[in-house]
Design a protein around this motif. Structure first.
Motif, short mmCIF file in Angstrom:
data_model
loop_
_atom_site.label_atom_id
_atom_site.label_comp_id
_atom_site.label_asym_id
_atom_site.label_seq_id
_atom_site.Cartn_x
_atom_site.Cartn_y
_atom_site.Cartn_z
N LYS A 81 0.82 -1.21 0.00
CA LYS A 81 0.00 0.00 0.00
C LYS A 81 0.86 1.26 0.00
CE LYS A 81 -4.04 2.05 2.27
NZ LYS A 81 -5.02 1.92 3.39
N SER A 82 2.06 1.15 0.57
CA SER A 82 2.97 2.30 0.58
C SER A 82 3.65 2.49 -0.77
CB SER A 82 4.04 2.11 1.67
OG SER A 82 4.96 1.09 1.29
N ASP A 83 3.28 1.66 -1.73
CA ASP A 83 3.81 1.68 -3.10
C ASP A 83 5.22 1.12 -3.19
OD1 ASP A 83 2.78 2.00 -5.61
OD2 ASP A 83 3.69 3.96 -5.94
N PHE A 84 5.65 0.39 -2.15
CA PHE A 84 6.86 -0.41 -2.24
C PHE A 84 6.48 -1.79 -2.75
CE2 PHE A 84 9.30 2.70 -0.22
CZ PHE A 84 10.61 2.28 -0.07
N GLY A 85 7.46 -2.51 -3.25
CA GLY A 85 7.23 -3.89 -3.64
C GLY A 85 7.74 -4.84 -2.58
N ILE A 86 7.39 -6.11 -2.71
CA ILE A 86 7.84 -7.11 -1.75
C ILE A 86 8.77 -8.14 -2.40
CG2 ILE A 86 5.81 -6.82 -0.28
CD1 ILE A 86 4.65 -9.37 -1.49
N LEU A 87 9.27 -7.82 -3.59
CA LEU A 87 10.26 -8.67 -4.24
C LEU A 87 11.66 -8.10 -4.02
CD1 LEU A 87 8.59 -9.57 -7.67
CD2 LEU A 87 8.44 -10.75 -5.47
N LEU A 88 12.65 -8.85 -4.43
CA LEU A 88 14.05 -8.44 -4.29
C LEU A 88 14.47 -7.61 -5.50
CD1 LEU A 88 16.73 -8.79 -2.66
CD2 LEU A 88 17.16 -10.83 -4.06
N PHE A 89 15.21 -6.55 -5.26
CA PHE A 89 15.71 -5.70 -6.35
C PHE A 89 16.62 -6.51 -7.27
CE2 PHE A 89 19.16 -2.93 -7.92
CZ PHE A 89 18.42 -2.05 -8.69
N GLU A 90 16.39 -6.40 -8.59
CA GLU A 90 17.18 -7.13 -9.58
C GLU A 90 17.97 -6.21 -10.50
OE1 GLU A 90 15.13 -10.88 -11.22
OE2 GLU A 90 13.44 -9.58 -10.67
N GLY A 91 17.58 -4.95 -10.59
CA GLY A 91 18.23 -4.05 -11.53
C GLY A 91 17.90 -4.44 -12.96
N GLU A 92 18.86 -4.26 -13.86
CA GLU A 92 18.67 -4.61 -15.27
C GLU A 92 19.44 -5.89 -15.60
OE1 GLU A 92 16.68 -3.01 -17.30
OE2 GLU A 92 16.24 -1.23 -16.09
N SER A 93 19.49 -6.81 -14.66
CA SER A 93 20.27 -8.03 -14.82
C SER A 93 19.60 -9.02 -15.77
CB SER A 93 20.48 -8.69 -13.45
OG SER A 93 19.23 -9.11 -12.93
N ASP A 94 20.33 -10.10 -16.07
CA ASP A 94 19.81 -11.13 -16.97
C ASP A 94 18.56 -11.80 -16.41
OD1 ASP A 94 21.77 -10.64 -18.81
OD2 ASP A 94 23.05 -12.32 -18.21
N LYS B 195 6.00 -5.48 -8.34
CA LYS B 195 5.82 -5.26 -6.90
C LYS B 195 5.67 -6.56 -6.12
CE LYS B 195 3.25 -1.99 -5.29
NZ LYS B 195 2.06 -1.16 -4.98
N GLY B 196 5.27 -7.63 -6.81
CA GLY B 196 5.04 -8.89 -6.11
C GLY B 196 3.61 -9.04 -5.64
N GLU B 197 2.69 -8.39 -6.32
CA GLU B 197 1.28 -8.42 -5.91
C GLU B 197 0.54 -9.67 -6.38
OE1 GLU B 197 -0.13 -3.81 -5.53
OE2 GLU B 197 0.02 -4.62 -7.55
#
Length: 204
Positions: A66-79, A125-127
């Motif tokens: 709801k705070s507009d954060f996601g619940i997944l891990l940051f990946e960047g622009e990786s493969d 976001k992992g929704e």
């Protein structure tokens, strides 16, 4: 050991999508550049923190989302985001072909692209969860989070303090912040989008 609530900004439409000329032209027509604020979601960088978040009650995960954060891990622009990029490119190329054959006006193009963008935001976001109630994510995220394990409970108040502190630090210290321009859709009827496949090898 205390959880680390450091975060970064994950693109919803990856940079790889914009390297395709046809996709880039369609996205430009829709007004979605790679560096606009609306193309990013804040995600935590530490897999241990994300593991704790996944193990937290649904109310905690809902509060983070709801705070507009996601619940997944940051990946960047990786493969690891390649499947996501390929799914988006395939869908955009279909839209580009339809926009020509059906002579879509700009509003129809925008709504078709924004509908895809909102779906991809939910994924980023992992929704979205599968039929077993497990969070849909890339194989890499799944592996990193499961390997990290839970060391202590996710603390919402500490996370919020870290978020606020980080925002202040980014502003005062010149650290990178997400772009300030926000993409907004123009209301109009849109063609139906088929979302039968979710990013190829993404966990089912």
């Amino acid at each position: 050991m205390p959880l680390i609530y450091d975060y970064d900004f994950q693109s919803i439409f990856p940079l790889a999508v914009y390297k395709d000329d046809t996709c880039q032209r369609l996205l430009a027509r829709a007004g979605i550049a790679h560096n606009i604020k609306g193309n990013y979601v804040a995600l935590f960088r530490d897999p241990v923190t994300v593991a704790a978040l996944w193990a937290a009650p649904d109310t905690v995960k809902a509060a983070v989302l709801k705070s507009d954060f996601g619940i997944l891990l940051f990946e960047g622009e990786s493969d690891s985001t390649r499947d996501k990029a390929e799914f988006i490119k395939k869908t955009l190329l279909e839209h580009a072909a339809q926009s020509i054959s059906a002579n879509w006006d700009d509003r129809t193009v925008k709504m078709a692209v924004f509908k895809l963008h909102m779906f991809c935001k939910s994924i980023t976001k992992g929704e979205l969860v599968d039929e077993r109630g497990k969070i849909r994510c890339s194989n890499w995220v799944e592996q990193q989070v499961r390997a990290a394990g839970v060391t202590e409970p996710f603390d919402v108040s500490q996370a919020l303090d870290a978020m606020i502190s980080d925002v202040v630090g980014r502003t005062a210290g010149g650290r990178p912040t997400p772009p300030t321009q926000t993409a907004r859709p123009t209301p109009a009827p849109a063609p139906r989008i088929s979302l039968r496949s979710i990013f190829g090898r993404w966990r089912q």
